[in-house]
Design a protein around this motif. Structure first.
Motif, PDB file in Angstrom:
ATOM      1  N   ARG A 169     -27.661  -9.937  -9.950  1.00 41.41           N
ATOM      2  CA  ARG A 169     -27.313  -9.637  -8.747  1.00 41.41           C
ATOM      3  C   ARG A 169     -27.283  -8.116  -8.407  1.00 41.41           C
ATOM      4  NH1 ARG A 169     -21.416 -12.238  -8.386  1.00 41.41           N
ATOM      5  NH2 ARG A 169     -21.431 -11.479  -6.469  1.00 41.41           N
ATOM      6  N   GLN A 170     -26.789  -7.438  -9.419  1.00 41.39           N
ATOM      7  CA  GLN A 170     -26.744  -5.897  -8.956  1.00 41.39           C
ATOM      8  C   GLN A 170     -28.288  -5.501  -8.830  1.00 41.39           C
ATOM      9  OE1 GLN A 170     -25.434  -2.759 -11.986  1.00 41.39           O
ATOM     10  NE2 GLN A 170     -24.058  -2.127 -10.602  1.00 41.39           N
ATOM     11  N   ALA A 195     -19.840   4.484  -6.922  1.00 42.04           N
ATOM     12  CA  ALA A 195     -18.709   3.684  -6.232  1.00 42.04           C
ATOM     13  C   ALA A 195     -17.791   3.467  -7.477  1.00 42.04           C
ATOM     14  CB  ALA A 195     -19.149   2.628  -5.723  1.00 42.04           C
ATOM     15  N   ARG A 213     -24.258   2.493 -13.929  1.00 44.12           N
ATOM     16  CA  ARG A 213     -24.684   1.309 -13.165  1.00 44.12           C
ATOM     17  C   ARG A 213     -24.796   0.023 -14.247  1.00 44.12           C
ATOM     18  NH1 ARG A 213     -25.849   0.575  -8.175  1.00 44.12           N
ATOM     19  NH2 ARG A 213     -27.408  -0.885  -8.463  1.00 44.12           N
ATOM     20  N   PHE A 230     -20.767   0.976 -10.786  1.00 44.99           N
ATOM     21  CA  PHE A 230     -21.421   0.863  -9.549  1.00 44.99           C
ATOM     22  C   PHE A 230     -21.855   2.343  -8.977  1.00 44.99           C
ATOM     23  CE2 PHE A 230     -17.345  -1.543 -10.002  1.00 44.99           C
ATOM     24  CZ  PHE A 230     -17.999  -2.841 -10.014  1.00 44.99           C
ATOM     25  N   GLY A 268     -30.074  -5.813  -5.893  1.00 45.68           N
ATOM     26  CA  GLY A 268     -29.684  -4.891  -4.653  1.00 45.68           C
ATOM     27  C   GLY A 268     -28.485  -5.235  -4.195  1.00 45.68           C
ATOM     28  N   GLU A 269     -27.446  -6.175  -4.591  1.00 46.82           N
ATOM     29  CA  GLU A 269     -26.354  -6.511  -4.176  1.00 46.82           C
ATOM     30  C   GLU A 269     -25.147  -5.612  -4.815  1.00 46.82           C
ATOM     31  OE1 GLU A 269     -23.108 -10.225  -4.300  1.00 46.82           O
ATOM     32  OE2 GLU A 269     -25.088 -10.521  -5.123  1.00 46.82           O
ATOM     33  N   ASP A 270     -24.397  -4.952  -3.788  1.00 52.68           N
ATOM     34  CA  ASP A 270     -23.155  -4.026  -4.091  1.00 52.68           C
ATOM     35  C   ASP A 270     -21.987  -5.041  -4.543  1.00 52.68           C
ATOM     36  OD1 ASP A 270     -20.979  -2.345  -4.170  1.00 52.68           O
ATOM     37  OD2 ASP A 270     -21.146  -1.741  -2.234  1.00 52.68           O
ATOM     38  N   LEU A 271     -21.722  -4.907  -5.853  1.00 51.18           N
ATOM     39  CA  LEU A 271     -20.618  -5.867  -6.329  1.00 51.18           C
ATOM     40  C   LEU A 271     -19.413  -5.091  -6.447  1.00 51.18           C
ATOM     41  CD1 LEU A 271     -22.760  -7.086  -9.418  1.00 51.18           C
ATOM     42  CD2 LEU A 271     -22.278  -8.281  -7.295  1.00 51.18           C
ATOM     43  N   SER A 272     -19.061  -3.797  -5.963  1.00 51.41           N
ATOM     44  CA  SER A 272     -17.876  -3.047  -6.066  1.00 51.41           C
ATOM     45  C   SER A 272     -16.916  -3.815  -5.592  1.00 51.41           C
ATOM     46  CB  SER A 272     -17.981  -1.741  -5.693  1.00 51.41           C
ATOM     47  OG  SER A 272     -18.668  -1.852  -4.149  1.00 51.41           O
TER      48      SER A 272
END
Length: 451
Positions: free
Chosen positions: A315-316, A219, A269, A216, A319-323
């Protein structure tokens, strides 16, 4: 932003990417060469674009043609799958320059891990164990011989820019070292446009174990446990399983920890794989490389964790934050999964490709069995690409049950018109070395009857 995804690949991985995009409600685009116009991935997409003739260098390796197709169809995402342009930093940069999101890691990470010298240095800095080895070899023959003595025999001569089993030669004694170095230099210069080589100690009966990571950026990163990919021919994997049998709880904890440490240290990432050689007797493991893409064998990890890795990549990239969604405490290991790669190849002739028409091709529909196929009945297996036809993946509560399910699925697979490795896979999966979890990277080379 409304997204549309272009799958910049072919066959089963293109189908896999398109299915993941569809599950996210995205419109999709397939690309194809002249040879692939009738393959399933072309019909599966909402749109399809011809990108060139059959040779890969004039189609799937033509980054400009793929970007042109993406722009012409209004695509916003380009997923390269594996192989072809998946670890091509220049292509990832070209996508960004064209306003397209490359579904994969940053170009700098592709370059960093694609150079085996810098990858090894990063591993050492992150506390990952490495085999005795050298940096890039100098041109002086005497210095090369001295380096060989320091590393010890047997050893591997490896291309700095190599990967995936390409650009390496085993050397058992000093008399053969200089010739092997020159051969590898020549191969690397032709294929990778970089003649750099280095030496690394070779473990004769090691296993190949790899850890799936997902990063991430700032993150940090998580792991999705490990896979065993020891069953190989010509350094190419044939059967993979998750989790790897024979790892102690302490070894698994250490291997997964240093893998996430490495990914986090470089701000990685996306999906990646940290690969190791593993000695089951001592439980020691040593860094091989980090692959900056989705792996062919990713389904076994998906089966035992329930995580859709390809959807997570997409999804990443959107722009989605998957953390939070992929936090480590929520990733659990359930049961066992085994994958077998069905190839158009002849095991009796050194696994040479066996092209031809799929006169009959019926895949099984069985509980606990997943099939990722890139062809259908009537398609032609040509000579321009890897002869992988399909992957069969079984999941069950135990490893033994998963093996039994996979064998049953292979036996239920009906295929005619070409020679395949199906029957060989059945014998391999039923062999003592596999059933007793004693297989290593040379098991196929030495003959499964020896197990």
């Amino acid at each position: 932003m409304k997204h549309k995804l272009l799958a910049a690949n072919r066959g089963e991985i293109a189908c896999r990417v398109l299915a993941a995009a569809r599950s996210l409600g995205l419109p999709t685009v397939a690309v194809h060469s002249d040879a692939d116009a009738g393959l399933p991935h072309v019909d599966m997409a909402d749109e399809a674009v011809r990108i060139g003739p059959a040779p890969a260098r004039e189609s799937y390796l033509d980054g400009a043609a793929i970007i042109e197709a993406a722009l012409a169809t209004g695509s916003t995402l380009v997923h390269p799958g594996y192989g072809f342009l998946s670890e091509n930093a220049a292509f990832a940069e070209a996508c960004a320059q064209a306003g397209l999101a490359f579904v994969g890691p940053a170009p700098e990470h592709i370059r960093l891990m694609g150079d085996k010298e810098s990858a090894r240095a990063c591993a050492i800095a992150a506390g990952v164990p490495v085999l005795p080895g050298t940096e890039r070899l100098p041109g002086d023959p005497q210095a090369v011989l001295e380096a060989g003595r320091a590393v010890g025999y047997p050893l591997l001569v490896k291309a700095v820019a190599g990967g995936g089993g390409h650009g390496m030669q085993r050397v058992d004694d000093e008399d053969r070292l200089l010739a092997a170095v020159e051969r590898t230099r020549g191969f690397a210069a032709r294929i990778f446009h970089d003649d750099g080589v280095y030496l690394e100690r070779f473990l004769v009966r090691a296993r190949h174990v790899e850890v799936q990571v997902f990063g991430f950026g700032a993150a940090g990163a998580v792991h999705l446990f490990e896979r065993d990919c020891s069953l190989q021919r010509r350094h190419q994997k044939v059967v993979e399983e998750a989790p790897a049998p024979g790892l102690s709880a302490q070894t698994r904890a250490r291997m997964t920890a240093v893998s996430t440490d490495l990914a986090a240290a470089i701000g990685y990432r996306g999906a990646g794989t940290v690969e190791y050689l593993f000695d089951p007797d001592s439980q020691a493991f040593y860094f091989l490389e980090m692959n900056t893409r989705i792996q062919v064998e990713h389904p076994v990890t998906e089966m035992v964790t329930g995580v859709d890795l390809v959807s997570a990549q997409i999804r990443q990239a959107m722009g989605e934050d998957l953390s939070a969604a992929l936090a480590q405490p929520g990733i659990a290991l359930t049961g066992a999964s085994v994958e077998a790669r069905l190839y158009a190849e002849n095991p009796d002739k050194r696994f040479l490709p066996s092209p031809g028409p799929l006169a009959s091709f019926v895949l099984p529909a069985m509980p606990g069995v997943r099939v990722d196929a890139g062809y259908r009945e009537g398609n032609e297996i040509g000579t321009h690409y890897d002869p992988l036809i399909a992957k069969l993946i079984a999941h069950a509560d135990t490893r033994e049950q998963a093996l039994d399910r996979l064998v049953a699925a292979l036996r239920a697979t009906q295929i005619a018109g070409i020679v395949t490795n199906r029957d060989y896979l059945v014998r391999l999966l039923d062999s003592r070395s596999v059933r007793q979890a004693r297989a290593h990277t040379r098991t196929i080379e030495e003959g499964i009857e020896a197990g």
